[in-house]
Design an enzyme around this catalytic site. Structure first.
Site, short mmCIF file in Angstrom:
data_model
loop_
_atom_site.label_atom_id
_atom_site.label_comp_id
_atom_site.label_asym_id
_atom_site.label_seq_id
_atom_site.Cartn_x
_atom_site.Cartn_y
_atom_site.Cartn_z
N ASP A 275 35.93 39.22 44.20
CA ASP A 275 35.45 40.04 43.09
C ASP A 275 34.67 39.21 42.08
OD1 ASP A 275 37.91 41.62 44.19
OD2 ASP A 275 36.64 43.01 43.07
N ALA B 198 33.86 45.05 45.28
CA ALA B 198 32.88 44.55 44.33
C ALA B 198 31.43 44.97 44.61
CB ALA B 198 33.01 43.03 44.23
O1 MRU Z 1 40.69 47.03 43.52
P1 MRU Z 1 39.68 46.99 44.62
O2 MRU Z 1 40.04 47.83 45.79
O3 MRU Z 1 38.28 47.27 44.10
O4 MRU Z 1 39.67 45.48 45.10
C1 MRU Z 1 38.76 45.08 46.08
C2 MRU Z 1 38.90 43.69 46.51
O5 MRU Z 1 39.69 42.94 46.01
C3 MRU Z 1 37.92 43.23 47.57
O6 MRU Z 1 38.51 42.26 48.38
C4 MRU Z 1 36.69 42.63 46.88
O7 MRU Z 1 36.16 43.51 45.94
C5 MRU Z 1 35.63 42.26 47.85
S1 MRU Z 1 34.87 43.65 48.61
C6 MRU Z 1 33.63 43.07 49.63
#
Ligand code: MRU
Length: 355
Positions: free
Chosen positions: A244, A55
């Site tokens: 997210d 995120a």
């Molecule tokens: O699909 P992604 O790889 O973007 O998912 C990322 C996550 O779920 C992370 O845990 C979240 O974005 C937090 S990152 C600090």
């Protein structure tokens, strides 16, 4: 640390004062390859295909991608640039739906544009770049602050479990969930990490395990379906995950599988911590039921990384995120502090602009 997203400053002779560069996360761990982003299409594709993901990193990349897109426009009038900026921001906002940092970052640039219409085009463009770089710098500070707050909760903890990747590859510095792990490492203390491999795209195996190994931090990789067993065996003292989108009541969207990890942690009496910046808090949503959950292509399940592992002609369902109810979360750790119990008041105070 790895440079997940950075701004490459003007080269002599370049018509614009810079552009974003990202590490292509789809190539890891096999290959370290960087991508320079210029056009809105390149930024959109990088976010959509998870070349840049996590995120906070999505927010930084979107802000820089929007700034460079406007820099490269050839319009002579600032109102025309504002119009184009809003059009490109709408386009980038369509890349992924769940991480609210994407919309938060784009809205920050839209707001700056709106209050800068009196500037000449060149100054206007510089102002946008400044704002994108401010988002990047705040992201660095946020990681350190989250790490500091989290370590106050982890005294006597030696081993943590994490899901997906909320480390350096998901932000501009240490990450969120892994921030206390890196900070502890800098202080000479070792926190061992169990990393869920995180089907279907293996962010835990490809990214978390890779970046921890790079940093010299002990990491043990497990398949997602082993987490409950490992907890039962008494190997885990705390769970650390990112987010997210966090609704006003603390319900938290994170990578698919996080909810199951939280249920297991509660069953085994293990604290479950969410670590995220306040830019991930969405006060417009009273609870998690309104969080849009991205559904991705079934090929990710049926044919991950090029080898078919399921028959043709069956149904697939591939939600990329789930929502962990606030009741399963021991604490939410933001750059502003640690929220416990009823999260509403702290989140409302912290996520308010200017607080
Ligand atoms: O699909 P992604 O790889 O973007 O998912 C990322 C996550 O779920 C992370 O845990 C979240 O974005 C937090 S990152 C600090």
């Amino acid at each position: 640390m790895i440079k997940t997203v950075e701004w490459i400053s003007e080269q002599p002779g370049s018509p614009v004062p810079g552009h974003p560069r990202i590490i292509d996360q789809t190539r890891l761990p096999g290959e370290i390859r960087y991508l320079d982003l210029h056009s809105p299409g390149e930024t959109w594709t990088a976010i959509k295909t998870l070349q840049v993901r996590g995120a906070p990193a999505i927010g930084v990349a979107a802000a820089m991608g929007l700034a460079v897109a406007v820099l490269e426009l050839d319009r002579p009038d600032t109102p025309g640039l504002v119009e184009e900026l809003n059009r490109i921001a709408d386009y980038l906002a369509g890349s992924r739906p769940t991480a609210v940092n994407l919309f938060w970052a784009l809205d920050r640039l839209r707001a700056v544009a709106q209050t800068s219409t009196r500037l000449a085009p060149a100054a206007f463009k510089r102002r946008l770049v400044e704002e994108a770089l401010a988002i990047y710098r705040e992201d660095l500070d946020m990681c350190r602050a989250i790490g500091r707050h989290a370590l106050t909760l982890l005294e006597g903890v030696h081993t943590v479990l994490t899901h997906c990747n909320a480390g350096g590859l998901a932000t501009s510095l240490y990450g969120t969930a892994l921030a206390p792990v890196y900070l502890a490492h800098e202080q000479g203390r070792t926190l061992r990490v169990f990393a869920d491999e995180t089907r279907p795209l293996l962010q835990g195996a490809r990214l978390t395990a890779w970046e921890l190994k790079q940093a010299g931090i002990p990491v043990t990789l497990i398949c997602d379906n082993m987490a409950a067993r490992v907890m039962f065996e008494g190997k885990i003292q705390a769970v650390l995950v990112g987010a997210d989108r966090i609704a006003a009541n603390g319900d938290t969207a994170n990578k698919i599988g996080t909810y199951g990890v939280a249920v297991s942690a509660r069953h085994h009496g293990i604290p479950f911590y969410v670590l995220a910046p306040t830019s991930t808090v969405d006060l417009a949503l009273p609870d998690g039921s309104g969080i849009p959950i991205e559904e991705r292509d079934s090929e990710e399940i049926a044919c991950g990384f090029g080898r078919r592992t399921a028959p043709e002609g069956i149904a697939f369902y591939n939600p990329a995120f789930d929502v962990t109810p606030a009741a399963l979360i021991t604490a939410i750790i933001c750059e502003k502090g640690v929220a416990r119990g009823d999260f509403r008041a702290d989140l409302a105070r912290w996520a308010k602009p200017g607080m």
